[in-house]
Design a protein around this motif. Structure first.
Motif, mmCIF file in Angstrom:
data_model
loop_
_atom_site.group_PDB
_atom_site.id
_atom_site.type_symbol
_atom_site.label_atom_id
_atom_site.label_comp_id
_atom_site.label_asym_id
_atom_site.label_seq_id
_atom_site.Cartn_x
_atom_site.Cartn_y
_atom_site.Cartn_z
ATOM 1 N N THR A 121 0.827 -1.209 0.000
ATOM 2 C CA THR A 121 0.000 0.000 0.000
ATOM 3 C C THR A 121 0.858 1.254 0.000
ATOM 4 O O THR A 121 0.574 2.218 -0.728
ATOM 5 C CB THR A 121 -0.924 -0.004 1.239
ATOM 6 O OG1 THR A 121 -1.715 -1.201 1.248
ATOM 7 C CG2 THR A 121 -1.843 1.202 1.230
ATOM 8 N N VAL A 122 1.920 1.258 0.789
ATOM 9 C CA VAL A 122 2.822 2.412 0.829
ATOM 10 C C VAL A 122 3.500 2.609 -0.526
ATOM 11 O O VAL A 122 3.616 3.738 -1.022
ATOM 12 C CB VAL A 122 3.872 2.235 1.942
ATOM 13 C CG1 VAL A 122 4.941 3.319 1.862
ATOM 14 C CG2 VAL A 122 3.195 2.259 3.310
ATOM 15 N N TYR A 125 1.022 4.084 -2.937
ATOM 16 C CA TYR A 125 0.803 5.502 -2.630
ATOM 17 C C TYR A 125 1.927 6.364 -3.206
ATOM 18 O O TYR A 125 1.682 7.405 -3.819
ATOM 19 C CB TYR A 125 0.709 5.680 -1.117
ATOM 20 C CG TYR A 125 0.366 7.088 -0.676
ATOM 21 C CD1 TYR A 125 -0.949 7.439 -0.411
ATOM 22 C CD2 TYR A 125 1.362 8.059 -0.518
ATOM 23 C CE1 TYR A 125 -1.274 8.726 -0.002
ATOM 24 C CE2 TYR A 125 1.052 9.345 -0.113
ATOM 25 C CZ TYR A 125 -0.270 9.677 0.151
ATOM 26 O OH TYR A 125 -0.570 10.959 0.535
ATOM 27 N N VAL A 128 1.732 6.511 -7.122
ATOM 28 C CA VAL A 128 0.669 7.415 -7.580
ATOM 29 C C VAL A 128 1.062 8.864 -7.338
ATOM 30 O O VAL A 128 0.809 9.741 -8.178
ATOM 31 C CB VAL A 128 -0.657 7.074 -6.878
ATOM 32 C CG1 VAL A 128 -1.725 8.111 -7.206
ATOM 33 C CG2 VAL A 128 -1.137 5.693 -7.291
ATOM 34 N N ASP A 129 1.683 9.136 -6.199
ATOM 35 C CA ASP A 129 2.090 10.496 -5.883
ATOM 36 C C ASP A 129 3.131 11.019 -6.866
ATOM 37 O O ASP A 129 3.143 12.211 -7.212
ATOM 38 C CB ASP A 129 2.635 10.536 -4.455
ATOM 39 C CG ASP A 129 2.788 11.951 -3.931
ATOM 40 O OD1 ASP A 129 1.980 12.813 -4.319
ATOM 41 O OD2 ASP A 129 3.718 12.199 -3.135
ATOM 42 N N THR A 135 -2.818 14.658 -5.481
ATOM 43 C CA THR A 135 -2.467 13.796 -4.361
ATOM 44 C C THR A 135 -3.135 12.438 -4.536
ATOM 45 O O THR A 135 -4.187 12.326 -5.184
ATOM 46 C CB THR A 135 -2.917 14.420 -3.025
ATOM 47 O OG1 THR A 135 -4.349 14.471 -2.990
ATOM 48 C CG2 THR A 135 -2.356 15.818 -2.858
ATOM 49 N N PRO A 136 -2.559 11.379 -3.966
ATOM 50 C CA PRO A 136 -3.181 10.053 -4.076
ATOM 51 C C PRO A 136 -4.610 10.008 -3.533
ATOM 52 O O PRO A 136 -5.447 9.277 -4.058
ATOM 53 C CB PRO A 136 -2.239 9.160 -3.260
ATOM 54 C CG PRO A 136 -0.921 9.834 -3.344
ATOM 55 C CD PRO A 136 -1.226 11.303 -3.335
ATOM 56 N N ILE A 137 -4.902 10.796 -2.490
ATOM 57 C CA ILE A 137 -6.263 10.815 -1.951
ATOM 58 C C ILE A 137 -7.231 11.412 -2.968
ATOM 59 O O ILE A 137 -8.339 10.899 -3.181
ATOM 60 C CB ILE A 137 -6.305 11.598 -0.623
ATOM 61 C CG1 ILE A 137 -5.497 10.856 0.443
ATOM 62 C CG2 ILE A 137 -7.741 11.808 -0.156
ATOM 63 C CD1 ILE A 137 -5.455 11.558 1.780
ATOM 64 N N ALA A 140 -7.813 8.822 -5.672
ATOM 65 C CA ALA A 140 -8.700 7.756 -5.222
ATOM 66 C C ALA A 140 -10.140 8.229 -5.162
ATOM 67 O O ALA A 140 -11.065 7.528 -5.604
ATOM 68 C CB ALA A 140 -8.251 7.251 -3.844
#
Length: 333
Positions: A121-122, A125, A128-129, A135-137, A140
């Protein structure tokens, strides 16, 4: 829920409206060919939020030691109920929980499976960043939305939420209106940012850190009882789902009460793991004892029975109890 989604008729409100007050049936556009299930809640998104933490609990608590078919059917009922709200926030949380359940099933023989998942997951992240200009958020939130308008709206809420938080970091806006584009509504569909925006950054961080602090404590609590370990895993997966939903949904009324209830409902495992129930070798008392294995109430003391020899002598000797210690375990689930 299926009846309402197929017929657009809210059966719950039709029945309860005759004996009391019910929330209004919110006008809503169909999605995926279905009318969005609202049921007894204030908004169609809330049934999905309500079902989110129950999925993991159903699989690992209610269906504990049941067969595959029974576990599948019980879990499917919860998933379908949440799906019928046809909202991207709850659906994303339900899918994440299914992924965690499948991961645990497939990688069950690997003790470090959760550390491996965390590392993946890290890495995802970071990738994607690096590759995205957002931002990844934000990526998503926009990708998981069922339609583009909802996705971009939540991205704007995320961006403007942080603008308001940084402009009012100490005391927040309280009940004041928040800055946003003129064409945006006042609805703020992001539970984890709302507290920081309204009451300040410290309050928001405390609210967001509370579930993680409790999860961290329970994860590293050593448990040898397989039933208790299964309950822990179900609670952790359910809480992870509702945490994710909070980035795309606001919790109010019944789902807000459920969130705090689920949060507090896991704390008992800390004490249960430290003080395992005593096992009595006395067959007589084993048949006469009753109650829950894990309970916040103290066990009732049973009267001491005199043997035939002690009845003649008038001396009563108490029965001995053996307390078995159990070696702690490190593995979740």
């Amino acid at each position: 829920g299926l009846y309402e989604s197929l017929t657009t008729h809210n059966l719950y409100m039709s029945l309860w409206d005759r004996v009391g007050t019910v929330p209004p049936d919110v006008p809503k556009d169909p999605r995926l060919g279905l009318d969005r299930f609202q049921g007894p809640f204030d908004h169609p998104i809330l049934p999905g939020v309500f079902a989110t933490p129950i999925l993991g609990l159903t699989c690992y608590v209610l269906a504990y030691q049941r067969g595959f078919v029974s576990t599948f059917m019980l879990t499917a009922v919860v998933f379908v109920t949440g799906f019928l709200c046809v909202s991207s926030g709850p659906l994303s949380a339900l899918m994440v929980q299914l992924g965690l359940i499948i991961w645990n099933k497939v990688m069950g023989g690997v003790k470090a499976r959760w550390w491996i998942l965390l590392a993946l997951t890290v890495v995802a992240y970071i990738v994607v960043d690096i590759l995205s200009n957002r931002t990844p958020i934000e990526v998503a939130i926009s990708r998981l939305a069922l339609n583009a308008r909802t996705g971009i709206g939540r991205v704007w809420i995320f961006e403007w939420g942080w603008v308001n938080i940084l402009e009012n970091p100490v005391f927040g806006l309280a009940q004041g209106d928040w800055k946003r584009y003129p064409f945006m509504t006042s609805s703020f569909d992001m539970f984890w940012l709302l507290y920081a925006m309204q009451w300040g950054l410290i309050a928001g961080l405390a609210q967001f850190a509370a579930p993680f602090f409790l999860m961290w404590s329970i994860i590293f609590t050593k448990m040898s009882d397989p039933r208790l370990a299964s309950y822990r895993l179900g609670w952790l997966i359910g809480l992870a789902g509702i945490i994710m939903a909070g980035w795309m949904v606001h919790f109010w009324n019944a789902p807000l009460v459920l969130y705090f209830f689920i949060l507090g409902a896991g704390a008992w495992m800390l004490e249960a793991a430290r003080t395992p129930p005593a096992e009595d070798v006395s067959q007589d008392e084993e048949h006469t004892s009753s109650g829950l294995r894990y309970s916040r109430f103290a066990a009732r003391a049973h009267p001491v029975r005199a043997s035939a020899s002690s009845a003649r002598t008038g001396i009563t000797r108490p029965r001995s109890r053996l307390h078995h210690s159990r070696s702690p375990g490190m593995e979740l689930g």
